[in-house]
Design a protein around this motif. Structure first.
Motif, PDB file in Angstrom:
ATOM      1  N   SER A 101       3.462  -1.987   6.767  1.00 48.84           N
ATOM      2  CA  SER A 101       4.583  -2.036   7.627  1.00 48.84           C
ATOM      3  C   SER A 101       5.678  -2.911   6.703  1.00 48.84           C
ATOM      4  CB  SER A 101       4.338  -3.271   8.776  1.00 48.84           C
ATOM      5  OG  SER A 101       3.522  -2.392   9.554  1.00 48.84           O
ATOM      6  N   SER A 102       6.903  -2.501   6.681  1.00 54.12           N
ATOM      7  CA  SER A 102       8.111  -2.979   6.002  1.00 54.12           C
ATOM      8  C   SER A 102       8.938  -3.649   6.799  1.00 54.12           C
ATOM      9  CB  SER A 102       8.544  -2.141   4.902  1.00 54.12           C
ATOM     10  OG  SER A 102       7.650  -1.570   4.298  1.00 54.12           O
ATOM     11  N   VAL A 103       9.950  -4.374   6.144  1.00 45.60           N
ATOM     12  CA  VAL A 103      10.954  -5.142   7.269  1.00 45.60           C
ATOM     13  C   VAL A 103      12.280  -5.120   6.591  1.00 45.60           C
ATOM     14  CG1 VAL A 103       9.053  -6.213   8.793  1.00 45.60           C
ATOM     15  CG2 VAL A 103      10.247  -7.261   6.589  1.00 45.60           C
ATOM     16  N   LYS A 104      13.252  -5.244   7.159  1.00 46.44           N
ATOM     17  CA  LYS A 104      14.571  -5.646   6.492  1.00 46.44           C
ATOM     18  C   LYS A 104      15.241  -6.782   7.392  1.00 46.44           C
ATOM     19  CE  LYS A 104      18.683  -3.271   6.985  1.00 46.44           C
ATOM     20  NZ  LYS A 104      19.626  -2.166   6.657  1.00 46.44           N
ATOM     21  N   ILE A 105      15.645  -7.787   6.915  1.00 49.03           N
ATOM     22  CA  ILE A 105      16.144  -8.984   7.501  1.00 49.03           C
ATOM     23  C   ILE A 105      17.508  -9.189   7.123  1.00 49.03           C
ATOM     24  CG2 ILE A 105      15.971 -11.531   8.077  1.00 49.03           C
ATOM     25  CD1 ILE A 105      12.676 -11.199   7.299  1.00 49.03           C
TER      26      ILE A 105
ATOM     27  N   ALA B 197       0.732  -1.197   0.078  1.00 52.81           N
ATOM     28  CA  ALA B 197       0.191  -0.166   0.109  1.00 52.81           C
ATOM     29  C   ALA B 197       0.866   1.391  -0.098  1.00 52.81           C
ATOM     30  CB  ALA B 197      -0.876   0.178   1.179  1.00 52.81           C
ATOM     31  N   LEU B 198       2.210   1.138   0.188  1.00 54.89           N
ATOM     32  CA  LEU B 198       2.917   2.150   0.009  1.00 54.89           C
ATOM     33  C   LEU B 198       2.907   3.193  -1.348  1.00 54.89           C
ATOM     34  CD1 LEU B 198       6.238   0.794   1.911  1.00 54.89           C
ATOM     35  CD2 LEU B 198       4.457   2.366   3.087  1.00 54.89           C
ATOM     36  N   THR B 199       3.120   4.344  -1.250  1.00 51.68           N
ATOM     37  CA  THR B 199       2.978   5.100  -2.228  1.00 51.68           C
ATOM     38  C   THR B 199       4.571   5.026  -2.794  1.00 51.68           C
ATOM     39  OG1 THR B 199       3.497   7.260  -1.101  1.00 51.68           O
ATOM     40  CG2 THR B 199       1.214   6.594  -1.693  1.00 51.68           C
ATOM     41  N   ASP B 200       4.792   5.651  -3.797  1.00 50.99           N
ATOM     42  CA  ASP B 200       6.177   5.683  -4.310  1.00 50.99           C
ATOM     43  C   ASP B 200       7.076   6.574  -3.225  1.00 50.99           C
ATOM     44  OD1 ASP B 200       5.574   4.117  -6.635  1.00 50.99           O
ATOM     45  OD2 ASP B 200       5.522   5.916  -8.003  1.00 50.99           O
ATOM     46  N   ALA B 201       6.543   7.641  -2.717  1.00 50.59           N
ATOM     47  CA  ALA B 201       7.190   8.679  -1.949  1.00 50.59           C
ATOM     48  C   ALA B 201       7.480   7.936  -0.515  1.00 50.59           C
ATOM     49  CB  ALA B 201       6.361   9.990  -1.720  1.00 50.59           C
ATOM     50  N   GLN B 202       6.372   7.008  -0.127  1.00 47.65           N
ATOM     51  CA  GLN B 202       6.502   6.665   1.133  1.00 47.65           C
ATOM     52  C   GLN B 202       7.576   5.276   0.941  1.00 47.65           C
ATOM     53  OE1 GLN B 202       2.133   5.278   1.488  1.00 47.65           O
ATOM     54  NE2 GLN B 202       1.911   7.191   3.131  1.00 47.65           N
ATOM     55  N   LYS B 203       7.631   4.704  -0.041  1.00 49.37           N
ATOM     56  CA  LYS B 203       8.548   3.454  -0.447  1.00 49.37           C
ATOM     57  C   LYS B 203       9.850   4.042  -0.049  1.00 49.37           C
ATOM     58  CE  LYS B 203       9.643  -0.217  -3.191  1.00 49.37           C
ATOM     59  NZ  LYS B 203       9.356  -1.083  -4.479  1.00 49.37           N
ATOM     60  N   ALA B 204      10.127   5.213  -0.976  1.00 49.14           N
ATOM     61  CA  ALA B 204      11.283   5.802  -0.681  1.00 49.14           C
ATOM     62  C   ALA B 204      11.834   6.121   0.614  1.00 49.14           C
ATOM     63  CB  ALA B 204      11.330   7.234  -1.748  1.00 49.14           C
ATOM     64  N   GLU B 205      10.768   6.768   1.361  1.00 45.83           N
ATOM     65  CA  GLU B 205      11.048   7.193   2.610  1.00 45.83           C
ATOM     66  C   GLU B 205      11.657   5.775   3.591  1.00 45.83           C
ATOM     67  OE1 GLU B 205       8.784   8.974   6.676  1.00 45.83           O
ATOM     68  OE2 GLU B 205       7.748   9.023   4.872  1.00 45.83           O
ATOM     69  N   VAL B 206      10.695   4.611   3.355  1.00 48.14           N
ATOM     70  CA  VAL B 206      11.039   3.398   4.120  1.00 48.14           C
ATOM     71  C   VAL B 206      12.324   3.053   3.533  1.00 48.14           C
ATOM     72  CG1 VAL B 206      10.366   1.234   4.165  1.00 48.14           C
ATOM     73  CG2 VAL B 206       8.567   2.832   4.372  1.00 48.14           C
ATOM     74  N   LYS B 207      12.825   3.083   2.358  1.00 50.63           N
ATOM     75  CA  LYS B 207      14.207   2.627   1.945  1.00 50.63           C
ATOM     76  C   LYS B 207      14.942   3.303   2.808  1.00 50.63           C
ATOM     77  CE  LYS B 207      13.757   0.996  -2.664  1.00 50.63           C
ATOM     78  NZ  LYS B 207      14.474   1.279  -4.233  1.00 50.63           N
ATOM     79  N   GLU B 208      15.010   4.676   3.036  1.00 49.97           N
ATOM     80  CA  GLU B 208      15.869   5.555   3.842  1.00 49.97           C
ATOM     81  C   GLU B 208      15.872   5.009   5.141  1.00 49.97           C
ATOM     82  OE1 GLU B 208      16.933  10.084   4.665  1.00 49.97           O
ATOM     83  OE2 GLU B 208      15.516   9.612   3.022  1.00 49.97           O
TER      84      GLU B 208
END
Length: 300
Positions: free
Chosen positions: A91-95, A46-57
């Motif tokens: 919610s997003s995760v890094k493992i 559900a993340l927008t492109d802008a939100q996904k970029a924020e999550v990546k950071e």
């Protein structure tokens, strides 16, 4: 004005120094770990492109030379834990997989946006599901309960060919639901609920109960030991949950050390007077400096 900004800046820096550093060691690219594989990042659909970029950071994805990236959606929620397939996933995760014996380390990168689930709750649920020896970072660019992060973790393991037991995943999700609901409905601190779950698991490992009645007795003993009062309905929910765990292929002895580490961390969180004293002292110093500054303005 410059003088005021200088004072504020200095004390903000000083204030930050008294806070404990809890971030996992995810910064700094050390190249590709050929033994453990690439870090895995799973984004909510559900993340927008802008939100996904924020999550990546937030998840420091660019700190790694390469990562495996996936997306989790409502259908995944339904497939892994029987949730609503129409759910929006944020919610997003890094493992980052670690060697055996390193333990499971959870960090909520955006605690203000994960409103119901603490890192100790995640740890308990993931140990129940069979996830071990990994650093897991959770982030969301919007306020969410945090439950769907489990689904992202399950999908990451599945996508990499690590098959987690479906029954254990279901029970882990139920554990997280019960923990967050009791904490919210009964007004009990999240750390206290996490401590309760951990102590019940440790007691099950030690006593190896053979019947549901013995599980109920363990639940009641730990509630009394921690001085937690629950309704008969919530006590029964806990007993039913741990009776399900008893009937699953969970080696509680194997994760006992991690449960002990979790207990120690929870006790440090609850009882760390030194930490709170540092916080209070920093706040007092900050406002004392502000008061002195305004007095100097009046004097000028």
């Amino acid at each position: 004005m410059k003088k005021w900004l200088t004072i504020v800046a200095v004390y903000l820096v000083l204030f930050s120094l008294v806070l404990p550093s809890t971030a996992l060691a995810s910064s700094g690219d050390q190249g590709i770990n050929e033994k453990l594989g690439l870090p895995i990042v799973v984004y909510g659909e559900a993340l927008t492109d802008a939100q996904k970029a924020e999550v990546k950071e937030l998840l420091e994805v660019n700190q790694h030379e390469q990562v495996d990236e996936f997306t989790v959606n409502g259908q995944d929620l339904a497939n892994y834990i029987g949730g609503n397939p129409n759910s929006n996933m944020y919610s997003s995760v890094k493992i980052i997989h670690q060697d055996n014996g390193q333990g499971l380390n959870i960090e909520i990168v955006t605690p203000d946006n994960i409103t119901q689930v603490s890192k100790e709750m995640y740890t308990n649920a993931l140990l129940t599901a069979g996830v071990e020896n990994a650093d897991v970072l959770v982030a969301s660019s919007v306020k969410v309960s945090g439950h769907s992060a489990l689904t992202g973790i399950y999908k990451a393991y599945d996508a990499k060919g690590v098959k987690l037991d479906e029954d254990r995943m279901q029970v882990a999700s139920e554990e997280l639901d019960i923990a967050t609901e009791i904490a919210e409905e009964q007004g009990i601190d999240q750390a206290k609920i996490s401590e309760l779950l951990t102590e019940i698991k440790k007691a099950i490992a030690e006593q190896d109960p053979a019947t549901k009645e013995e599980v109920e007795q363990i639940v009641q003993e730990q509630l009394q030991s921690l001085n937690i009062e629950l309704s008969p309905e919530d006590r029964q929910r806990l007993a039913d949950l741990f009776d399900k765990m008893r009937n699953l292929n969970i080696d509680f002895d194997q994760v006992r050390n991690q449960l002990n580490d979790l207990t120690n961390g929870l006790q440090d969180l609850i009882n760390d007077d030194g930490f709170w004293n540092r916080i209070v002292s920093a706040i007092q110093d900050f406002f004392r400096a502000l008061a002195n500054f305004f007095n100097s303005l009046i004097g000028e």
